[in-house]
Design an enzyme around this catalytic site. Structure first.
Site, mmCIF file in Angstrom:
data_model
loop_
_atom_site.group_PDB
_atom_site.id
_atom_site.type_symbol
_atom_site.label_atom_id
_atom_site.label_comp_id
_atom_site.label_asym_id
_atom_site.label_seq_id
_atom_site.Cartn_x
_atom_site.Cartn_y
_atom_site.Cartn_z
ATOM 1 N N ASP A 1 -3.419 4.306 8.611
ATOM 2 C CA ASP A 1 -1.328 3.409 8.443
ATOM 3 C C ASP A 1 -2.199 2.182 9.305
ATOM 4 O OD1 ASP A 1 0.304 2.803 7.031
ATOM 5 O OD2 ASP A 1 1.310 3.032 9.176
ATOM 6 N N SER A 2 -1.378 1.341 8.778
ATOM 7 C CA SER A 2 -1.670 -0.087 9.086
ATOM 8 C C SER A 2 -1.019 -0.022 11.037
ATOM 9 C CB SER A 2 -0.935 -1.201 8.452
ATOM 10 O OG SER A 2 0.822 -1.258 8.451
ATOM 11 N N TYR B 1 0.566 -5.412 7.715
ATOM 12 C CA TYR B 1 -0.416 -5.716 6.725
ATOM 13 C C TYR B 1 0.224 -6.638 5.607
ATOM 14 C CZ TYR B 1 -4.615 -3.280 8.730
ATOM 15 O OH TYR B 1 -5.790 -2.891 9.553
ATOM 16 N N GLY B 2 1.289 -6.366 5.466
ATOM 17 C CA GLY B 2 2.042 -6.684 3.811
ATOM 18 C C GLY B 2 1.883 -8.308 3.514
ATOM 19 N N CYS C 1 -1.382 3.965 3.643
ATOM 20 C CA CYS C 1 -0.008 2.646 3.730
ATOM 21 C C CYS C 1 -0.884 2.131 2.037
ATOM 22 C CB CYS C 1 -1.208 1.795 4.703
ATOM 23 S SG CYS C 1 -0.318 0.096 4.634
ATOM 24 N N ASN C 2 -0.124 1.535 1.690
ATOM 25 C CA ASN C 2 0.510 1.416 0.461
ATOM 26 C C ASN C 2 -0.030 0.097 0.455
ATOM 27 O OD1 ASN C 2 2.565 2.955 -1.797
ATOM 28 N ND2 ASN C 2 2.871 2.869 0.851
ATOM 29 N N THR C 3 -0.218 -0.419 1.258
ATOM 30 C CA THR C 3 -0.973 -1.766 1.190
ATOM 31 C C THR C 3 -2.660 -2.017 0.969
ATOM 32 O OG1 THR C 3 1.087 -3.024 2.651
ATOM 33 C CG2 THR C 3 -0.436 -4.106 2.097
ATOM 34 N N GLU D 1 10.912 -0.698 11.895
ATOM 35 C CA GLU D 1 10.013 -0.543 13.412
ATOM 36 C C GLU D 1 11.391 -1.196 14.207
ATOM 37 O OE1 GLU D 1 6.314 -0.569 14.101
ATOM 38 O OE2 GLU D 1 6.117 -0.627 11.775
ATOM 39 N N CYS E 1 5.909 2.092 -0.164
ATOM 40 C CA CYS E 1 5.679 1.700 1.295
ATOM 41 C C CYS E 1 5.734 2.396 2.517
ATOM 42 C CB CYS E 1 6.350 0.126 1.570
ATOM 43 S SG CYS E 1 6.020 -0.467 3.437
ATOM 44 N N HIS F 1 6.741 3.127 5.013
ATOM 45 C CA HIS F 1 8.100 2.852 5.454
ATOM 46 C C HIS F 1 9.145 2.894 5.385
ATOM 47 C CE1 HIS F 1 5.197 0.359 8.435
ATOM 48 N NE2 HIS F 1 6.439 0.495 9.265
#
Ligand code: DGL
Length: 272
Positions: free
Chosen positions: A11-12, A43-44, A74-76, A154, A186, A188
């Site tokens: 993941d990022s 990253y998004g 991570c979706n991104t 975050e 995402c 998160h």
């Protein structure tokens, strides 16, 4: 047959812990090596070239750790670079988070209208629309970027007015379009499930890609007969690698799982 090696999860930053949590719930004896590239997160908002470069560097680092499967949590990274990562892992089974979430949504939409929320980069690729349309059916997909959600998570602002206002801002438009399912595209966003459900109401089914990805990983390990036969506590035996702020990450990982875990490890990835 069995395989006691760890599953690699990429993941990022911290978001992929939502996938790790579902892995431990479904398969408590599996251990993981988690890599969060928090030094270069988020990253998004980055360009596709940069996301691809970072994603590949992280994937290579995990492949070198003797893992039995790679999950791009991570979706991104999945939306932008899964194809290139899959070329690089070769024989190693690997999955991203987009297809499992898309499959779950297709099975659940009665109105044939699915909403997707994610980072700017994920939405720009149209990865969910492509995945849903490749699965089939005459389904309309409405994708919306919701970039404020990641910093809110975050900052730990999971249940605050500012988060509810952001949710209203991003989600009311999707409601007006008549969607009956919404994919949290995402990693998160799983942590905002309650605020998002409270905003859209119970008529809308929320689909958490983290859960469906963990289920798909379990199916793959079972089909390939490479589940672990260890009777140990997978979570306690897992390793958590980060590219910055190790103390802080160690605290956050322990808070996330509600128990003190093995120390987080600092790693240098690529040309950092
Ligand atoms: N984990 C990322 C995802 O699932 C979001 C965070 C980021 O922008 O790096 O898309």
């Amino acid at each position: 047959m069995s395989d006691n090696r760890p599953i690699g999860i990429l993941d990022s930053g911290l978001g992929g812990l939502t996938v790790a949590r579902e892995i431990f719930r479904l398969m408590p004896h599996e251990k993981i090596i988690y890599l969060g590239d928090n030094a270069r997160a988020p990253y998004g908002h980055r360009s596709e070239d940069v996301i691809r470069k970072f994603g590949l560097q992280c994937a290579k680092h995990l492949i070198d750790q003797d893992i039995k499967m790679l999950i791009v949590a991570c979706n991104t990274i999945t939306s932008v670079a899964l194809e290139q990562i899959e070329e690089c892992v070769r024989d190693l089974p690997s999955i991203g988070v987009v297809l499992p979430g898309a499959r779950a949504a297709v099975l659940r939409t009665a109105e044939k209208k699915i909403g997707v929320i994610g980072t700017k980069a994920t939405i720009r690729t149209g990865a969910y629309t492509k995945a849903i349309q490749s699965i089939g059916g005459d389904i309309r997909v409405f994708e919306r970027e919701s970039p404020l959600f990641v910093p809110l998570v975050e900052e730990g602002l999971l249940d605050r007015d500012v988060t509810r206002s952001a949710a209203q801002h991003y989600l009311y438009e999707l409601l007006d379009l008549g969607v009956d399912c919404m994919i949290l595209g995402c990693s998160h966003y799983s942590l905002l499930m309650e605020v998002i459900q409270g905003t859209v109401g119970t008529r809308i089914q929320l689909l958490d890609s983290a859960l469906w990805t963990a289920k798909e990983a379990q199916d793959i390990l079972t089909a390939l007969k490479i589940l672990s036969v260890s009777k140990g506590d997978g979570k306690a035996e897992s390793r958590f690698l980060f590219t910055d702020k190790i103390d802080q990450m160690e605290r956050k990982v322990s808070q996330f799982f509600g128990s003190q875990l093995t120390s987080a490890e600092y790693v240098i990835i690529g040309d950092m």
